[in-house]
Write an enzyme that holds these catalytic residues in place. Sequence first.
Site, PDB file in Angstrom:
ATOM      1  N   ARG B   7       0.593  -1.401   0.003  1.00 43.07           N
ATOM      2  CA  ARG B   7      -0.432  -0.085  -0.066  1.00 43.07           C
ATOM      3  C   ARG B   7       0.695   1.221  -0.056  1.00 43.07           C
ATOM      4  O   ARG B   7       0.562   2.796  -0.485  1.00 43.07           O
ATOM      5  CB  ARG B   7      -1.176  -0.259   1.086  1.00 43.07           C
ATOM      6  CG  ARG B   7      -0.322  -0.041   2.381  1.00 43.07           C
ATOM      7  CD  ARG B   7      -1.388   0.184   3.818  1.00 43.07           C
ATOM      8  NE  ARG B   7      -1.073   0.202   5.121  1.00 43.07           N
ATOM      9  CZ  ARG B   7      -0.577   0.379   6.083  1.00 43.07           C
ATOM     10  NH1 ARG B   7      -1.763   1.231   6.371  1.00 43.07           N
ATOM     11  NH2 ARG B   7      -0.321  -0.137   6.965  1.00 43.07           N
ATOM     12  N   SER B  34      -5.013   5.168   5.065  1.00 44.48           N
ATOM     13  CA  SER B  34      -4.115   3.829   5.113  1.00 44.48           C
ATOM     14  C   SER B  34      -4.345   3.344   3.996  1.00 44.48           C
ATOM     15  O   SER B  34      -3.160   2.970   3.993  1.00 44.48           O
ATOM     16  CB  SER B  34      -5.549   3.371   6.178  1.00 44.48           C
ATOM     17  OG  SER B  34      -6.187   3.492   7.867  1.00 44.48           O
ATOM     18  N   GLU B  55     -18.881   3.193  -0.474  1.00 50.41           N
ATOM     19  CA  GLU B  55     -18.036   2.555  -1.203  1.00 50.41           C
ATOM     20  C   GLU B  55     -18.874   2.704  -2.397  1.00 50.41           C
ATOM     21  O   GLU B  55     -18.412   2.582  -3.314  1.00 50.41           O
ATOM     22  CB  GLU B  55     -17.723   0.954  -1.046  1.00 50.41           C
ATOM     23  CG  GLU B  55     -16.901   1.136   0.402  1.00 50.41           C
ATOM     24  CD  GLU B  55     -17.289   1.538   1.581  1.00 50.41           C
ATOM     25  OE1 GLU B  55     -18.814   1.242   1.608  1.00 50.41           O
ATOM     26  OE2 GLU B  55     -17.113   1.957   2.564  1.00 50.41           O
ATOM     27  N   PHE B  80     -14.387  -4.276   1.852  1.00 53.68           N
ATOM     28  CA  PHE B  80     -14.911  -3.016   1.551  1.00 53.68           C
ATOM     29  C   PHE B  80     -14.798  -2.539   0.057  1.00 53.68           C
ATOM     30  O   PHE B  80     -16.448  -2.682  -0.691  1.00 53.68           O
ATOM     31  CB  PHE B  80     -14.640  -1.717   1.649  1.00 53.68           C
ATOM     32  CG  PHE B  80     -14.591  -2.053   3.332  1.00 53.68           C
ATOM     33  CD1 PHE B  80     -16.045  -3.219   4.290  1.00 53.68           C
ATOM     34  CD2 PHE B  80     -14.483  -1.527   4.506  1.00 53.68           C
ATOM     35  CE1 PHE B  80     -15.549  -2.915   5.703  1.00 53.68           C
ATOM     36  CE2 PHE B  80     -13.653  -1.979   5.961  1.00 53.68           C
ATOM     37  CZ  PHE B  80     -14.567  -1.939   6.485  1.00 53.68           C
ATOM     38  N   HIS B 106      -4.872  -4.063   2.611  1.00 53.83           N
ATOM     39  CA  HIS B 106      -5.633  -4.087   4.071  1.00 53.83           C
ATOM     40  C   HIS B 106      -6.271  -5.923   3.254  1.00 53.83           C
ATOM     41  O   HIS B 106      -7.340  -6.366   4.167  1.00 53.83           O
ATOM     42  CB  HIS B 106      -6.457  -3.489   5.008  1.00 53.83           C
ATOM     43  CG  HIS B 106      -6.015  -2.463   5.004  1.00 53.83           C
ATOM     44  ND1 HIS B 106      -5.815  -1.193   4.779  1.00 53.83           N
ATOM     45  CD2 HIS B 106      -5.277  -1.796   6.811  1.00 53.83           C
ATOM     46  CE1 HIS B 106      -5.037  -0.322   5.036  1.00 53.83           C
ATOM     47  NE2 HIS B 106      -4.657  -0.882   6.431  1.00 53.83           N
ATOM     48  N   ASP B 114      -7.897  -5.865  13.611  1.00 53.09           N
ATOM     49  CA  ASP B 114      -8.983  -5.902  13.517  1.00 53.09           C
ATOM     50  C   ASP B 114     -10.030  -6.867  13.062  1.00 53.09           C
ATOM     51  O   ASP B 114     -11.109  -6.270  13.076  1.00 53.09           O
ATOM     52  CB  ASP B 114      -9.072  -4.561  11.474  1.00 53.09           C
ATOM     53  CG  ASP B 114      -8.540  -2.965  12.270  1.00 53.09           C
ATOM     54  OD1 ASP B 114      -8.817  -2.377  13.372  1.00 53.09           O
ATOM     55  OD2 ASP B 114      -8.505  -2.250  10.976  1.00 53.09           O
ATOM     56  N   ARG B 164      -1.614  -4.588   3.648  1.00 54.28           N
ATOM     57  CA  ARG B 164      -1.514  -3.520   5.089  1.00 54.28           C
ATOM     58  C   ARG B 164       0.026  -3.640   5.448  1.00 54.28           C
ATOM     59  O   ARG B 164       0.801  -2.666   5.970  1.00 54.28           O
ATOM     60  CB  ARG B 164      -1.616  -3.960   6.624  1.00 54.28           C
ATOM     61  CG  ARG B 164      -1.776  -3.080   7.169  1.00 54.28           C
ATOM     62  CD  ARG B 164      -2.986  -2.900   8.531  1.00 54.28           C
ATOM     63  NE  ARG B 164      -2.174  -2.350   9.464  1.00 54.28           N
ATOM     64  CZ  ARG B 164      -1.700  -2.948  11.107  1.00 54.28           C
ATOM     65  NH1 ARG B 164      -2.139  -4.654  11.214  1.00 54.28           N
ATOM     66  NH2 ARG B 164      -1.832  -1.713  11.899  1.00 54.28           N
TER      67      ARG B 164
END
Lengths: 273, 311
Positions: B7, B34, B55, B80, B106, B114, B164
Site C-alpha cells: 500500500r 490508510s 463505497e 469493502f 488491507h 481489526d 497492510r
Amino acid sequence: MEQMIGESELHTTARQIRRDIITMLLEAGSGHPGGSLSAVEILTYLYFREMKVDPADPQWPGRDRFILSKGHAGPALFSVLAERGFFPREELLTFRKIDSRLQGHPDMRKTPGVEMSTGSLGQGFSVANGIALAGKLDKKDYRVFLMLGDGEIEEGQVWEASMAAAHYKLDNLTAFLDHNGLQIDGPVTEVMSPEPVADKFKAFGWEVVKIDGHSFPEIRQAIDHAKKTQGKPTMIIAETVKGRGVSFMENEAGWHGAAPNREQAEKALAELV
Amino acid sequence: MEKIATREAYGKALVKLGAQNPQVVVLDADLSKSTKTNNFQKVYPERFFNMGIAEQNMIGTAAGFAIAGKIPFASTFAVFATGRAFEQIRNSIAYSRLNVKIAATHAGLTVGEDGASHQAILDISLMRSLPDMTVLVPCDGVEAEQAVFAAAAMDGPVYIRLGRSAVPILHAGGDRFAIGKGEELRQGADVSLLACGIMVAEALKAAEELEAEGVSARVLNIASIKPLDVETIVKAARETGAIVTAEEHSIIGGLGSAVAEVLAEHCPVPMERVGIKDVFGESGKPQELLDKYGLTAKDIKAAAYRVIKKK
C-alpha cells in the site's frame, strides 16, 4: 446538431414514441410499459429540445449526457434515440431478442446513444455524478441529465449519491424524479414510502422543483431554472402517471413489467392517435 | 532485507503516475491515510475526491469519471471495495467494461488486530469471476508500483490487491512486470511452488529449506491472477509433476482454484493448496495469524512433501 421543434411537434413526437413503446413490447413479449410511458415527455423534451447531441457521432465529447438510472424504462429511451436518428427505427422490433443491440435494459456497449449501462437501480445516479465531476474538473460546459424512478430511490446508493452531488456542488447535474407513485408490488407509499421526497432532497442540499411531468412548458421552465441555479444540483420532481396515454394501463401497478398481448396492443394503439 | 508494504508503494506510485498522466484521478472512502492515497491528495488535491464512507457511490462515481475519459483509481479496504460494492463493480464497471482501477488495500489476514470483519479473504474469488476484470496481486513494493503503471496503461477494469504489512522487496526495479505473465523466481525440478502476494517470499524461503534437504523446488510468482499465464503453469506441471499454491486468501476461488482449473483441463498432476481453509480469521498480530492459519514457509514446505509423495 441541435434539433429544435415546436410544442405541437413535441406532442406528435411523444405520441409516436408511445406507439413505438407499445409496438416493441408487443413484439418482444416482455418489458416494462408503465414506467416507460410515464417518462415519455421528459425524454422527448430532453432529446428534441434541450440536449446537445449528435446522432451521427454519439461519442462527441462536447455532448450533453443523459443517464436513465431507471433502466427498465429502456423502451422509452430506445424509441427516443431511434426517433432522433441514433439508429434505424425498424431496429426497435429486435428489442430483447437474441443478437439485438437493444437489450432488456440499456447497454452502453451495444446501443448508439446509450450513455451508461443501467438496470440495477440506484447505480446510474453515481455514474451521473462522476461525469458531472469530470466536467467540472475539465471546465467543460456539457450538462448531465439523470432520470430516477420513485421506487428506485428506496435504494441506499441513491442517498449516498444525493449527498455527494450536493457536497461537490454539482450544478451541472439536473435530475428528474419520475414520480408516478407505483412500483412492482404496489404504491410506493405502501411498499416502502420514500415520502416526503421534496423535503428529503432539500434536506440533502438540492434545489427542488415540482412539475407536471407530462407538461412540456413546465419541463422547459424547470430545466431553465436548473441551468440558472448555481452551487447545487437540481432535482425536478415530475408528477407523472404510470402507463400514461393508454387508458387501461394508467395507474395500474400490474403494468409495471408486463407486455400487452396483440388485442391489448391494438387497443392501446387505437388510443394513441 | 528491505521491507515496504504494497500500500505504501501504491501511494508513492500514484504520485508518479499523476505527474505523468493528467487524466488520473483518485477516489477514496474516508481511508486515505490508510490506503495511502493521501500521498496523491497532497500533491494533486484537485484530482482527489473523498467520497466519504459510501463505497457503492464511490465505485459508481469512478465509473462516471471513466465514461468522461478519466483514469480513476478507487481505493478503500479490500473487504469493502469488493464486498460492499460488488454489484456496483459488476454492473457499473465490469459489464460496461469501463476503465476503472480498483486498488484495494488491507487484503488478507495481515490486517491483523481489526479482525475478521476487516480481513478480505474472498476478494480474489469475487473479482476473478467477473468477465473482463483483470486481477493483479503484487508481491512486493516494486511489483506494486509496476502493477499500478501497467493497470493505467491498459484500457479496462483492473483490480489490484494490496497489503497492510511491510513485506520484503524481492525485485530490483525496471520494467519487468507484464499483465498475464508469471515469473520464475527460482528454478526447480521436483515440485513447483506457485504463490502470489505476501506468500511469494514464504515460497522462496520454503524452496531454500527444501533445497537444503535435497528437494529441488521451482518458485513461480503469479501476480497476474487474471489473465493467468496458463503456458507457464502447464510447463511447471509437466516438468516438475507436482504443484503447491500459496495465497493469503481462501482456498476457494483464489489462486489455488485458478491453478486447479488449469491443471484439471491441461495437465492433471498432484496438487496442494496452501491458503485459508474456508474459515474466517480473527484478531491478532499479523505473524500470529499467519502461523495459526497455516500461511508460512513451513506450511508450504509440508505441502510440498505431501504432494511429492502423491507423484
